[in-house]
Motif scaffolding. Structure first.
Motif, PDB file in Angstrom:
ATOM      1  N   GLY B 106       0.945  -1.209  -0.042  1.00 34.41           N
ATOM      2  CA  GLY B 106       0.066   0.000   0.013  1.00 34.41           C
ATOM      3  C   GLY B 106       0.745   1.020   0.027  1.00 34.41           C
ATOM      4  O   GLY B 106       0.374   2.327   0.347  1.00 34.41           O
ATOM      5  N   ALA B 107       2.115   1.122  -0.469  1.00 35.78           N
ATOM      6  CA  ALA B 107       3.062   2.166  -0.313  1.00 35.78           C
ATOM      7  C   ALA B 107       2.948   3.059  -1.903  1.00 35.78           C
ATOM      8  O   ALA B 107       2.631   2.459  -2.828  1.00 35.78           O
ATOM      9  CB  ALA B 107       4.283   2.034  -0.169  1.00 35.78           C
ATOM     10  N   LEU B 193       6.831   1.739   5.518  1.00 40.26           N
ATOM     11  CA  LEU B 193       5.751   2.281   4.400  1.00 40.26           C
ATOM     12  C   LEU B 193       4.478   1.357   4.262  1.00 40.26           C
ATOM     13  O   LEU B 193       3.954   1.283   3.216  1.00 40.26           O
ATOM     14  CB  LEU B 193       6.491   2.690   3.142  1.00 40.26           C
ATOM     15  CG  LEU B 193       7.194   3.883   2.745  1.00 40.26           C
ATOM     16  CD1 LEU B 193       7.964   4.047   1.579  1.00 40.26           C
ATOM     17  CD2 LEU B 193       6.299   4.943   3.093  1.00 40.26           C
ATOM     18  N   ARG B 194       4.155   0.639   5.387  1.00 39.22           N
ATOM     19  CA  ARG B 194       3.101  -0.219   5.238  1.00 39.22           C
ATOM     20  C   ARG B 194       1.936   0.435   5.446  1.00 39.22           C
ATOM     21  O   ARG B 194       1.907   1.444   6.410  1.00 39.22           O
ATOM     22  CB  ARG B 194       3.281  -1.338   6.251  1.00 39.22           C
ATOM     23  CG  ARG B 194       4.108  -2.461   5.454  1.00 39.22           C
ATOM     24  CD  ARG B 194       4.405  -3.442   6.681  1.00 39.22           C
ATOM     25  NE  ARG B 194       5.231  -2.788   7.550  1.00 39.22           N
ATOM     26  CZ  ARG B 194       5.211  -3.018   8.989  1.00 39.22           C
ATOM     27  NH1 ARG B 194       3.974  -3.639   9.265  1.00 39.22           N
ATOM     28  NH2 ARG B 194       5.771  -2.274   9.634  1.00 39.22           N
ATOM     29  N   ALA B 195       0.761   0.566   4.633  1.00 39.24           N
ATOM     30  CA  ALA B 195      -0.486   1.148   4.874  1.00 39.24           C
ATOM     31  C   ALA B 195      -1.197   0.812   6.262  1.00 39.24           C
ATOM     32  O   ALA B 195      -0.664  -0.446   6.680  1.00 39.24           O
ATOM     33  CB  ALA B 195      -1.620   0.813   3.609  1.00 39.24           C
ATOM     34  N   LYS B 196      -2.127   1.484   6.639  1.00 34.96           N
ATOM     35  CA  LYS B 196      -2.616   1.200   7.701  1.00 34.96           C
ATOM     36  C   LYS B 196      -3.447  -0.295   7.656  1.00 34.96           C
ATOM     37  O   LYS B 196      -4.058  -0.624   6.748  1.00 34.96           O
ATOM     38  CB  LYS B 196      -3.793   2.453   8.126  1.00 34.96           C
ATOM     39  CG  LYS B 196      -4.304   2.629   9.451  1.00 34.96           C
ATOM     40  CD  LYS B 196      -3.856   3.340  10.517  1.00 34.96           C
ATOM     41  CE  LYS B 196      -3.110   3.305  11.663  1.00 34.96           C
ATOM     42  NZ  LYS B 196      -1.937   3.649  11.747  1.00 34.96           N
ATOM     43  N   GLY B 197      -2.877  -0.795   8.935  1.00 35.88           N
ATOM     44  CA  GLY B 197      -3.569  -2.146   8.873  1.00 35.88           C
ATOM     45  C   GLY B 197      -2.728  -3.361   8.301  1.00 35.88           C
ATOM     46  O   GLY B 197      -3.013  -4.782   8.608  1.00 35.88           O
ATOM     47  N   MET B 198      -2.028  -2.893   7.540  1.00 35.45           N
ATOM     48  CA  MET B 198      -0.783  -4.178   6.800  1.00 35.45           C
ATOM     49  C   MET B 198       0.275  -4.314   7.965  1.00 35.45           C
ATOM     50  O   MET B 198       1.333  -4.024   7.725  1.00 35.45           O
ATOM     51  CB  MET B 198      -0.006  -3.426   5.641  1.00 35.45           C
ATOM     52  CG  MET B 198       0.664  -4.340   4.848  1.00 35.45           C
ATOM     53  SD  MET B 198       0.002  -6.013   4.309  1.00 35.45           S
ATOM     54  CE  MET B 198      -1.085  -5.418   2.786  1.00 35.45           C
ATOM     55  N   SER B 199      -0.329  -5.163   8.952  1.00 33.23           N
ATOM     56  CA  SER B 199       0.555  -5.551   9.936  1.00 33.23           C
ATOM     57  C   SER B 199       1.660  -6.781   9.276  1.00 33.23           C
ATOM     58  O   SER B 199       1.342  -7.320   8.231  1.00 33.23           O
ATOM     59  CB  SER B 199      -0.005  -6.263  11.052  1.00 33.23           C
ATOM     60  OG  SER B 199      -0.978  -7.433  10.754  1.00 33.23           O
ATOM     61  N   LEU B 200       2.686  -6.756  10.048  1.00 33.84           N
ATOM     62  CA  LEU B 200       3.889  -7.918   9.200  1.00 33.84           C
ATOM     63  C   LEU B 200       3.081  -9.304   8.949  1.00 33.84           C
ATOM     64  O   LEU B 200       3.063  -9.882   7.922  1.00 33.84           O
ATOM     65  CB  LEU B 200       4.728  -8.220  10.390  1.00 33.84           C
ATOM     66  CG  LEU B 200       5.703  -7.002  10.581  1.00 33.84           C
ATOM     67  CD1 LEU B 200       6.980  -7.369  11.625  1.00 33.84           C
ATOM     68  CD2 LEU B 200       6.267  -6.442   9.284  1.00 33.84           C
ATOM     69  N   THR B 545      -4.707   6.297   0.257  1.00 32.62           N
ATOM     70  CA  THR B 545      -3.762   5.183   0.672  1.00 32.62           C
ATOM     71  C   THR B 545      -4.635   4.151   1.255  1.00 32.62           C
ATOM     72  O   THR B 545      -5.673   4.500   1.999  1.00 32.62           O
ATOM     73  CB  THR B 545      -2.948   5.475   1.815  1.00 32.62           C
ATOM     74  OG1 THR B 545      -2.146   6.831   1.542  1.00 32.62           O
ATOM     75  CG2 THR B 545      -2.208   4.634   2.498  1.00 32.62           C
TER      76      THR B 545
END
Ligand code: HEM
Ligand SMILES: [Cu+2]
Lengths: 257, 576
Positions: B106-107, B193-200, B545
């Motif tokens: 999501g970057a 640069l991970r979008a909100k919610g894109m946890s590892l 985003t």
């Protein structure tokens, strides 16, 4: 130290701030980038140190020629680097306070110590070369050419890093006003250093540094902030740390007793 | 490492800024892809010449004429180097990783776009330099992709060992710098640069694989860089890091006391992680595709992540398995052997998870899926010979024979290439906005799969029968002469398989311009690249985003309206 605007340079450029996960190590991208560079650079140095140790162990006739003068000189060099780390820390703190004048002063102090290190090291090299030590030979143990080879590669690579560091700090502290100084030192150095000395040619590293700095400053003519100072500090401390491996391995373990 | 925010705010317009010195990771990804495509054809052509020479040594060939023994060695050196560095390292990571890693998290771009552009152009320079080695006096070097000294460290050691070898090492060193810049960028992007919610643990496995590959690259290429600098010094400054007292052409050279084994240690400390750099992205793509086309969540997502992490970790501790024959202490060999076999465990975990993913799935056998299945097949076939080689006792017999050639071509060579093919067929619609032709894709797949096995399986038998590696002529060696029929068979298979790649090229370029228009999500996948337009706009998501609410592989979710839940669907889309 996380700063929302710094974390996501790329996103900000697109007008897309916010809406991101917190950075994993709470650091802004430039700082993460520098840490990663240092990680890979430590492997680069690690390989050279491995090459040194491997040769050292497999050549029992390794010479131990460094007498009092050499060790004293190297100790003073070490002291220079250690002090430079202190001034660097003070510089970072001043930058964090927003104190531009003292940031500049402390960075200048760091550069002065770094330059002293380079000059002392240059004299030491010249001295050793005069004695007949080269990357492929040395007067003390003709059967172990690796002595000179490893010495010049390790210390040369490190000296290159210190030189880059001084230029880096100069650009951070003085921006475009540093360029004429660099140019002056480069040209003066070229004419003052006798032509039979390696540094007569080595000084061109400054010329390359000049060109690269000019390009960077042209592309991005900004005032460097506390974060930039901190990132440059990471680099400087790393270069300092590497010397703390080189000094005992290369010098202290080859002391004349 | 600057990020010119102002420059980057709007999509650049001029041709040069848009397509040549572009800062857009998507354009840079394509540049890497086409560079690798060029390189793979050069590499394939060289291998064809080698195969022909092997069975018809007297044949005079177009372009190269008669193949002398040293020509043969140049061919194999350049084949290996170009394939390993400029194809297997460049396409999966630089190409697809560059294009899809930012989109999948999501970057809007890589963390350092300028650095990204620099790494591509540095890679390009490295490629030009290595190709130049063909054209200098003496020709290309003879020392194989592994560049063992003293051969590689002595200018007078052979025709290609003059300027050609210098260019070879210079190219490798430049390539190291390029890869380091790329790796740094990939890691920072994934961390920051991970979008909100894109946890590892919601990252697609492709992202994990590029991320881990980048970590391996960051740690491995620095070592090769140092090793290369020392080699250049040995060659040109007269140092003796790698060269002992040595006599070449009746002449005593000035070197003394160095150790060729030092190079082997440094090279393989890089070299073993490098083989995983080549294969890990393929594993990621395979996981992604198997899950999508089986319409099932990936089996054991976390196990997949930990398996890749442990493969990466162990990868740095096993380099000695390439050196069993170097006279190393049996105790070291023992340790390296055990550690090497440990890598079999995470590899097996991955394999069983792939099978588990397909088990009872509603499988759609489209071309990307075929290639992903082919990847698993090759990974298993090539991987099984690994534990044999990892036994020092067996390796004494098998080292430097065709058994090793078979092993690494199946697993590293062709499996990674299958990963690249799978990725191409899968992502082509997103990259070019058109679909590739299914029929041609399938024909290409079946010929390539059969051809691959026909070429590389027999090599295991050749190796066990004593066929040594890197020799130009054996038609006159008595015991090897018996193996000629099998060699001839391999050569015919190679000619057919290589020709069949034209089908791919035709399909690729024809579809690029004439293929049917693709929808935004033709495979009904769930990850972020399929939520945006086709091809994606300059900032990837058109000024917004994305917000991520779901894991990457939510297929066949009970209670959901469709059989898949996109990562950006509202939380309520799945009813658990
Ligand atoms: C359980 C898994 C594996 C084991 C136990 C294993 C073991 C080995 C061993 C012991 C050798 C050295 C043979 C010799 O030179 O005598 C070797 C060579 C090689 N392996 Fe593997 N391997 C495994 C997986 C892989 C994978 C996944 C790749 C690549 C993606 C790979 C690529 C290679 C390459 C390129 C060589 C040969 C390099 C050369 O000499 O040119 N291997 N393997
Ligand atoms: Cu290996």
């Amino acid at each position: 130290m996380a700063d929302a605007t710094l974390q996501h340079d790329a996103a900000v450029g697109h007008g897309l701030a916010g809406a991101y996960e917190a950075p994993l190590f709470g650091a802004y991208s430039k700082k993460v980038g520098m840490w990663l560079f240092l990680a890979s650079d430590s492997l680069t140095f690690g390989a050279l140190l491995f090459a040194f140790s491997y040769n050292r162990i497999s050549n029992p006739a390794w010479p131990t020629p460094f007498a009092v003068e050499s060790i004293t000189n190297a100790t003073i060099m070490t002291a220079c680097l250690l002090s430079s780390s202190l001034t660097m820390v003070l510089g970072v703190l001043a930058a964090r306070r927003g104190d531009r004048a003292w940031t500049r002063n402390w960075l200048l102090g760091t550069m002065a110590f770094g330059t002293a290190f380079i000059v002392l090291h240059g004299l030491e090299w010249t001295h050793l070369i005069d004695k007949g030590m080269t990357p492929f030979a040395n007067p003390w143990a003709p059967s172990v050419p690796q002595f000179g080879g490893t010495f010049f590669t390790l210390t040369g690579m490190h000296m290159l890093h210190v030189t880059i560091g001084v230029i880096y700090l100069g650009v951070i502290a003085f921006r475009k006003w540093f360029l004429p100084v660099l140019a002056a030192i480069w040209i003066a150095g070229y004419f003052l250093i006798p032509a039979d000395n390696v540094f007569h040619y080595g000084i061109h590293a400054l010329g390359i540094g000049l060109i690269v700095s000019a390009i960077i400053l042209f592309l991005k003519p900004k005032v460097y902030d506390a974060h930039d100072v901190e990132v440059s500090g990471l680099y400087w401390h790393f270069v300092d740390l590497v010397w703390m491996f080189i000094f005992p391995l290369v010098y202290l373990m080859s002391t004349k007793i | 490492m600057a990020t010119p925010a102002t420059i980057h705010a709007h999509a650049p317009q001029g041709f040069i800024r848009k397509y040549i010195f572009s800062l857009d990771h998507k354009v840079i990804g394509m540049q890497y892809f086409f560079l690798a495509l060029t390189a793979v054809f050069v590499g394939m052509f060289l291998s064809l010449l080698m195969r022909i020479h092997m069975v018809w040594p007297a044949a005079v060939l177009p372009l190269v004429g008669e193949i002398k023994p040293e020509t043969y060695l140049s061919l194999l050196t350049m084949h290996g180097t170009i394939m390993v560095f400029f194809v297997l390292t460049t396409a999966p990571q630089g190409g697809f990783g560059n294009y899809f890693l930012p989109i999948q998290i999501g970057a809007p771009d890589m963390a350092f776009p300028v650095l990204n552009m620099l790494s591509f152009w540095t890679t390009f320079v490295a490629f030009v330099v290595i190709i130049a080695a063909f054209f200098v006096t003496g020709g290309a070097p003879l020392h194989g992709w592994t560049g063992y000294p003293p051969l590689s460290a002595v200018q007078s050691a052979g025709p290609g060992e003059g300027l050609g070898a210098d260019l070879w090492i210079t190219s490798i060193a430049i390539f190291c710098i390029a890869s380091l810049m790329g790796a740094l960028n990939f890691i920072t992007t994934t961390l920051d640069l991970r979008a909100k919610g894109m946890s590892l643990m919601r990252m697609p496995l492709t992202v994990w694989s590029w991320f881990i590959t980048a970590i391996l690259g960051l740690l491995a290429f620095g070592v090769l860089l140092s090793a290369g600098i020392l080699l250049l010094m040995d060659r040109n400054l007269g140092t003796s890091f790698y060269v002992p007292l040595i006599v070449v052409n009746g002449q005593v050279l000035g070197h003394k006391g160095g150790s060729p084994l030092l190079w082997q240690h440094l090279f393989w400390f890089f070299g073993h992680p490098e083989v995983y750099i080549a294969i890990l992205p393929g594993m990621g793509v395979t996981s992604q595709i198997l899950s999508t086309f089986s319409r099932k969540p990936i089996f054991g997502y976390k196990a997949m992540v930990y398996a890749m992490l442990s493969i990466g970790l162990f990868g740095f501790m096993v380099w000695g398995h390439h050196m069993f024959m170097s006279g190393m202490s049996p105790y070291s060999a023992f340790a390296f052997s055990i550690l090497t076999m440990c890598i079999g465990v995470p590899s097996a975990i991955k394999t069983f998870n792939w099978l588990g993913t397909m088990h009872k799935g509603r499988i759609r056998f489209q071309t990307p899926m075929l290639y992903a299945i082919g990847f698993v097949s090759l990974f298993v076939s090539g991987g099984l010979s690994g534990p044999f080689l990892a036994q020092p006792v067996l390796d004494i017999q098998l080292h430097d024979t065709y058994f090793v050639v078979g092993h690494f071509h199946l697993i590293m060579g062709v499996a990674a290439i299958f990963g690249i093919f799978a990725a191409t067929y899968y992502w082509f619609p997103k990259m070019f906005g058109r679909m590739m032709n299914e029929t041609l894709g399938r024909i290409h797949f079946f010929i390539t799969l059969a051809g691959t096995y026909a070429i590389f399986m027999p090599m295991h038998y050749l190796g066990m029968a004593g066929q040594t590696r890197r020799y130009s002529q054996f038609t006159e060696v008595a015991y090897q002469a018996k193996l000629i029929p099998l060699q001839t068979f391999i050569t015919y298979a190679a000619i057919i398989t290589i020709s069949a790649q034209l089908i791919f090229v035709i399909n690729l370029f024809w579809s690029m311009f004439k293929g049917p228009k693709a929808s935004d999500n033709p495979w009904q996948s769930t990850t972020l690249e399929w939520t945006t337009a086709t091809p994606p706009p300059h900032d990837n998501f058109g000024g917004v985003t994305p917000v991520v609410n779901h894991g990457p592989y939510e297929y066949a979710v009970p209670g959901a309206p469709r059989d898949y839940v996109m990562q950006t669907d509202p939380v309520s889309a799945s009813a658990h």
